[in-house]
Design a protein around this motif. Structure first.
Motif, mmCIF file in Angstrom:
data_model
loop_
_atom_site.group_PDB
_atom_site.id
_atom_site.type_symbol
_atom_site.label_atom_id
_atom_site.label_comp_id
_atom_site.label_asym_id
_atom_site.label_seq_id
_atom_site.Cartn_x
_atom_site.Cartn_y
_atom_site.Cartn_z
ATOM 1 N N GLY A 109 19.506 -17.373 -10.561
ATOM 2 C CA GLY A 109 19.010 -17.525 -11.422
ATOM 3 C C GLY A 109 19.688 -15.367 -12.915
ATOM 4 N N THR A 110 19.144 -15.711 -14.235
ATOM 5 C CA THR A 110 19.674 -13.532 -14.422
ATOM 6 C C THR A 110 18.289 -13.271 -15.164
ATOM 7 N N TYR A 111 18.256 -12.287 -15.198
ATOM 8 C CA TYR A 111 17.646 -11.090 -15.109
ATOM 9 C C TYR A 111 16.803 -11.923 -16.426
ATOM 10 N N GLY A 112 17.887 -12.106 -17.635
ATOM 11 C CA GLY A 112 17.214 -12.456 -18.340
ATOM 12 C C GLY A 112 16.003 -13.636 -18.413
ATOM 13 N N LEU A 113 16.427 -14.869 -17.876
ATOM 14 C CA LEU A 113 15.992 -15.833 -17.266
ATOM 15 C C LEU A 113 14.050 -15.375 -16.614
ATOM 16 N N ALA A 114 14.607 -13.848 -15.719
ATOM 17 C CA ALA A 114 13.215 -14.046 -14.731
ATOM 18 C C ALA A 114 12.618 -13.251 -15.919
ATOM 19 N N GLY A 115 13.064 -12.710 -16.989
ATOM 20 C CA GLY A 115 12.238 -11.888 -18.041
ATOM 21 C C GLY A 115 11.535 -12.771 -18.738
ATOM 22 N N ALA A 116 12.069 -13.960 -19.177
ATOM 23 C CA ALA A 116 11.463 -14.663 -20.018
ATOM 24 C C ALA A 116 10.114 -15.344 -18.622
ATOM 25 N N LEU A 117 10.684 -15.435 -17.690
ATOM 26 C CA LEU A 117 9.418 -16.528 -17.259
ATOM 27 C C LEU A 117 8.452 -15.376 -17.197
ATOM 28 N N ALA A 118 7.878 -14.080 -16.776
ATOM 29 C CA ALA A 118 7.301 -13.107 -16.930
ATOM 30 C C ALA A 118 6.399 -13.350 -18.155
ATOM 31 N N ALA A 119 7.138 -13.451 -19.054
ATOM 32 C CA ALA A 119 6.785 -12.767 -20.317
ATOM 33 C C ALA A 119 6.107 -14.314 -20.354
ATOM 34 N N VAL A 120 6.332 -15.003 -20.518
ATOM 35 C CA VAL A 120 5.652 -16.348 -20.441
ATOM 36 C C VAL A 120 4.307 -16.516 -19.855
ATOM 37 N N TYR A 121 4.388 -15.950 -18.338
ATOM 38 C CA TYR A 121 3.305 -15.501 -17.168
ATOM 39 C C TYR A 121 2.058 -14.899 -17.904
ATOM 40 N N GLY A 122 2.818 -13.602 -18.840
ATOM 41 C CA GLY A 122 1.954 -12.464 -19.635
ATOM 42 C C GLY A 122 1.315 -13.340 -20.566
ATOM 43 N N VAL A 123 2.322 -13.584 -21.611
ATOM 44 C CA VAL A 123 1.223 -14.370 -22.387
ATOM 45 C C VAL A 123 0.128 -15.273 -22.439
ATOM 46 N N ALA A 124 0.009 -15.979 -21.604
ATOM 47 C CA ALA A 124 -0.170 -17.216 -21.123
ATOM 48 C C ALA A 124 -1.749 -16.984 -20.402
ATOM 49 N N ASN A 125 -1.421 -15.289 -19.155
ATOM 50 C CA ASN A 125 -2.826 -14.511 -18.923
ATOM 51 C C ASN A 125 -3.684 -14.179 -20.030
ATOM 52 N N ALA A 126 -2.751 -13.404 -20.829
ATOM 53 C CA ALA A 126 -3.456 -12.561 -22.199
ATOM 54 C C ALA A 126 -4.139 -13.658 -23.541
ATOM 55 N N VAL A 127 -3.945 -14.909 -22.844
ATOM 56 C CA VAL A 127 -4.627 -16.400 -23.676
ATOM 57 C C VAL A 127 -5.725 -16.690 -22.321
ATOM 58 N N GLY A 128 -5.610 -16.764 -21.547
ATOM 59 C CA GLY A 128 -6.609 -16.241 -20.520
ATOM 60 C C GLY A 128 -7.437 -16.149 -19.983
ATOM 61 N N GLN A 129 -7.379 -15.114 -20.479
ATOM 62 C CA GLN A 129 -8.909 -14.237 -19.974
ATOM 63 C C GLN A 129 -9.875 -14.610 -20.821
ATOM 64 N N PRO A 130 -9.806 -14.223 -21.430
ATOM 65 C CA PRO A 130 -10.926 -14.034 -22.603
ATOM 66 C C PRO A 130 -11.729 -15.221 -22.700
ATOM 67 N N VAL A 131 -10.849 -17.052 -22.349
ATOM 68 C CA VAL A 131 -11.001 -18.288 -22.907
ATOM 69 C C VAL A 131 -12.247 -17.682 -21.080
ATOM 70 N N LEU A 132 -11.889 -18.121 -19.691
ATOM 71 C CA LEU A 132 -12.500 -18.021 -18.754
ATOM 72 C C LEU A 132 -13.429 -17.484 -19.093
ATOM 73 N N GLY A 133 -12.984 -16.251 -19.788
ATOM 74 C CA GLY A 133 -14.093 -15.315 -19.178
ATOM 75 C C GLY A 133 -15.371 -15.708 -20.482
#
Length: 419
Positions: free
Chosen positions: A44-68
């Motif tokens: 995969g490209t660096y663009g795809l890698a960055g996009a997937l890392a961003a997806v992970y980061g956004v989902a993590n930011a949403v999930g932390q306070p909900v799970l908390g």
């Protein structure tokens, strides 16, 4: 200096909880680099890698306070362990399916980020039930901030070790297995099993109904922006002064400075309200970012990077105390999780903001961003001093008293008491 930390680690269950939390957070701490290496290995490209890392980061930011919030409602074992298993299973699906089916890859990575257990906030909620004195809890917050710097240094090294020994896929799998084991170590401990949040008022805003907490989150959004922008501004500087090796030294120096600052900060007891102390620490943080715009030779720049990180961990440790003081009763894990989310979002915004700034004006303008962001953070704290000066009763002390039948309920510290 180390006596205070050793005293905490000798407390029953303390070392286990700290170690389990750090190991349990490895998948989250290494997600970005592990995803990039795996995607590149899959072609995969660096663009795809960055996009997937961003997806992970956004989902993590949403999930932390909900799970908390769920932890506050239902306890740690019933939320932390299932979340850790769900996150690991989602990353396993991604590791074996790869990037051939993009919607599946995005869904798996998003699920892995969303279900990352809020171990960080959970540990801070547990400290008052494990440690007997208020000043020990504050020292534990500082030790926690220092341990994070160690983890974010060791984590990437562990990823590269797994890749060199086995493969990029193995790195993803090993790290997530370790994450589940770390969460298991925490939730099977007596303090975690016994912990219950203090009674809470039913409110859809949860922890966010605290004005003081909102102020703190607003200030730390800009602290996160400052940190995120440095990582981008250092790239063009390193390109002109030695390449990747210099960039690695700059980032390592930043972490080393935070580690030193956090260690010194936590080694002594501080008097006066933490809200006032945080304003001083943020001011010093902003001032220490300014010399980066001098952009001297590589050796001097490494030293300046170390100095710029010195007050980061103290700011974070002090913020933990303020979260404790301002979180509405029964929302402490959620409140700590919101701080984690805000800081993460701020770092992402800083990364995105510094990109076009560097493109337009080079490293000099890029290094001006963290100083400006630090100044805005200080202005937020100064403009809202009255709000921060009126802490509400936190759920931490109440919950810790409920969980320990031999421990009398502690009075709330006033703003003039030792903090």
């Amino acid at each position: 200096m180390a006596a205070g930390y050793l005293e905490i680690l000798r407390a029953r269950h303390a070392a286990r909880l700290l170690a389990g939390t750090l190991v349990g957070r490895l998948p989250n701490a290494t997600a970005a680099i592990a995803l990039v290496l795996f995607v590149r290995a899959e072609g995969g490209t660096y663009g795809l890698a960055g996009a997937l890392a961003a997806v992970y980061g956004v989902a993590n930011a949403v999930g932390q306070p909900v799970l908390g919030r769920l932890v506050d409602l239902y306890g740690q074992p019933r939320v932390q362990l299932p979340a850790a298993v769900a996150s690991a299973l989602a990353m396993t699906v991604f590791a074996f399916s790869g990037t051939a089916t993009l919607p599946l890859a995005c869904a798996a990575v998003a699920a892995a980020g969303l279900f990352t257990p809020p171990l960080e906030g959970g540990l801070r909620a547990l400290w008052p039930s494990v440690l007997r004195r208020e000043e020990q809890v504050h020292t534990a917050y500082a030790m926690d901030a220092v341990a994070q710097e160690v983890m974010f240094t060791v984590g990437p090294l562990l990823v590269t070790l797994c890749v060199s020994l086995w493969s990029e896929r193995a790195a993803l799998l090993v790290l997530n297995v370790l994450g589940v084991l770390g969460a298991l170590c925490v939730v099977l401990s007596p303090p975690s099993r016994a912990w219950r949040s203090a009674p809470r008022e039913a409110h859809w805003l949860g922890a966010l109904r605290s004005p003081g907490l909102l102020v703190l989150l607003g200030a730390f959004l800009f602290v996160g922006i400052a940190l995120g922008s440095i990582t981008v501004a250092s790239v063009p500087y390193a390109d002109e002064h030695g390449g990747d090796a210099v960039y690695g030294w700059l980032m390592a120096a930043l972490g080393l400075g935070a580690l030193i600052g956090g260690t010194v900060y936590g080694a002594r007891a501080w008097s006066g309200p933490p809200e006032r102390r945080l304003r001083v620490l943020v001011a010093l943080l902003a001032v220490c970012y300014l010399p980066l715009t001098l952009m001297p030779g590589a050796a001097a720049m490494v030293l300046l990077s170390m100095v710029s990180g010195v007050f980061l961990a103290p700011c974070i440790a002090c913020a933990f105390i303020i979260v404790d003081r301002h979180a509405p009763s029964g929302t402490v894990t959620e409140a700590f999780s919101w701080l984690v989310t805000t800081f993460t979002v701020g770092a992402s915004v800083g990364t995105g903001l510094a990109g076009p700034v560097v493109q337009a004006g080079g490293a000099l303008w890029g290094y001006a961003v963290p100083g400006a962001a630090g100044a805005v953070s200080l202005l937020v704290l100064l403009a809202t001093g009255r709000v921060l000066a009126a802490p509400v009763r936190s759920g931490v002390v109440a919950a810790s008293s409920e969980n320990d039948p031999n421990r009398a309920a502690e009075p709330r510290f006033s703003s003039g008491d030792r903090a």
